[in-house]
Design an enzyme around this catalytic site. Sequence first.
Site, PDB file in Angstrom:
ATOM      1  N   GLU A 271       0.874  -1.181   0.000  1.00  0.00           N
ATOM      2  CA  GLU A 271       0.000   0.000   0.000  1.00  0.00           C
ATOM      3  C   GLU A 271       0.901   1.217   0.000  1.00  0.00           C
ATOM      4  O   GLU A 271       1.460   1.578   1.041  1.00  0.00           O
ATOM      5  CB  GLU A 271      -0.859   0.027   1.272  1.00  0.00           C
ATOM      6  CG  GLU A 271      -1.882  -1.055   1.391  1.00  0.00           C
ATOM      7  CD  GLU A 271      -2.941  -0.954   0.321  1.00  0.00           C
ATOM      8  OE1 GLU A 271      -3.083   0.116  -0.289  1.00  0.00           O
ATOM      9  OE2 GLU A 271      -3.606  -1.964   0.087  1.00  0.00           O
ATOM     10  N   CYS A 305      -2.902   8.770   2.501  1.00  0.00           N
ATOM     11  CA  CYS A 305      -2.589   8.414   1.112  1.00  0.00           C
ATOM     12  C   CYS A 305      -3.795   8.632   0.210  1.00  0.00           C
ATOM     13  O   CYS A 305      -3.678   8.573  -1.006  1.00  0.00           O
ATOM     14  CB  CYS A 305      -2.078   6.983   1.031  1.00  0.00           C
ATOM     15  SG  CYS A 305      -3.092   5.851   1.949  1.00  0.00           S
TER      16      CYS A 305
END
Length: 542
Positions: A271, A305
């Site tokens: 990720e 993010c």
Amino acid sequence: MRDAHCEPRGASGKLPPRFRANEEPLMAQAFPASPTTTPSTRTLVVQSPIDGSRLGEVPLMGDAEVHAAVERARLAQRAWAQLPIETRAGRVARVIDAFVERLDDLVDAVVLETGKPRNDALAEWITVVDACHYFTRHAGRILADTSITLHHMKWRGSYVTYVPMGVVAVISPWNLPLAIPMGSVIEALIAGNAVVVKPSEVTPLTLLKAKEVVDAIGIPTDLFQVVTGDARTGAALIDAGVQKVVFTGGVSSGRRVGAACAERLIPCVLELGGKAPLIACDDCEIERTARSIVAGGFINSGQLCISVERVLATEAVHDRLVDRVVALTRELRQGDPRADDVDVGAIIFAKQMDIAEAHIKDAVARGALVATGGRRRPGPGMFFEPTVLTRCTPEMTVMREEIFGPVVPIMKVRDEDEAVRIANDSPLGLHAYVFSRDKTRARAVAERIEAGTVMINDVLVSYCAPEAPFGGIKNSGYGRVHSDDSLRAMCYARHVNHERFAMPLNSPLLFPYTTAKYRGMRAAIRATFKRTPLLGRLADLL
Ligand code: TXE
């Protein structure tokens, strides 16, 4: 021995960086000779970004300690994996009560270590508890054996059973020190694994607090362990014989982690960064879009993010949207989250302020306007003003590279087509947003965007849906956390193939081969693949 987290204040009066993230982390430079066989006496000192106060100290663990932790986890996992799934889920479900009981302690730990407002910390808590709620309720269904109807081999039957992998390593960053690691801890445990987490060197204390809470509910202490340290500790964890790695962090670290896993043939989830575009279509609702931009850009000080990292506003709405976004941003209250009601807190990781400044400088040099904010806040602590940049263009660094800070660049685009083209012109593809009153149109735009998730008319909350897969494409990584698939991916799929009825011993599939068997097989195969209506239907009926 130098303590990088406790450097004295500089002459400027500003706090020194808590942790400088060079290609080689400062910790690694500060402690070049890493012992690999004896327990570490070296430590990392953790400071609060709110005022630089010392919060605690954790061991900087070396290879030996990490390997020992994984070995203990492996032993604990054997017994855990033998328990029926319902029993495991029932035990893990106790995390919910324990987290409710210790809510304030956990929220305080996050606030102190990250400097984020209490509401942002609570959002982390909710994400963990809700994931626990969903997966403990549904694990029995998700991990149940799945039977497979074989389309031609009618004399055989198949099913898939989900077998725990062993020890799962989780390596996590500093921006969501509770939600990111604990989400994977819950999934790994329910699936029957042990889990060893290496939290960020910047924010290890929150997870240690969570471990204390989990230990108290009777989950074997070796089943969920925390190893503290820096990148080398993370590398040691990958090397310690784990069966899977779930990594969240920067793209360059992600590449190294992916390569290390490939060398060891360990599956991994990566990720990595994001550069979420928000496309404001010409029929978007201005107030909703503006509020969403401000929330998406400044919640968690933009250190998500999935934060809104570039706004692509069509000509028809651009000016009205900019006015509202700037006005709403100016209303934000920033400050010490312990003392006041604040909307925006501190910057967790000092390097992000340097990045924000560099992005702003480059953008202004290329013609952007700082509509509001634009600088570090004077005084104690690591605070950067919520910043809106207008007149942005695609070649500006702020429009191309991850900011991970409270800066929202806005660009005027001709129409949706131009917006989609610019949105997709990025090496990152984690998340994106589309705003339009017309649901059909919004979906059509969403389906053209290259990203792991696209949200329509809202921001950020997609991460809080444990049923939905979360992850990226392109340089944002691969694999998914959350979702039923992610829970299954905490196991390996064992295919069991069994007989429905026995083939005769002179089956053409067994020795000895003969010409007669060959001819018989040939005829059967031709009939099967020719799909004459009668034979085809007969095969389907069986
Ligand atoms: O992440 P790192 P950092 C972005 C953000 C930020 C950049 C770097 O732009 O500026 O990443 O942040 C461990 N083997 N994101 O430095 O270095 C490390 O110890 C094993 C995006 O914090 O990637 C830490 O525990 N482990 C992101 C974790 O990996 C290694 C969230 C993350 O560290 C390792 C945070 C290695 N070779 C920052 N190198 C997101 N996508 O959410 C590092 N680590």
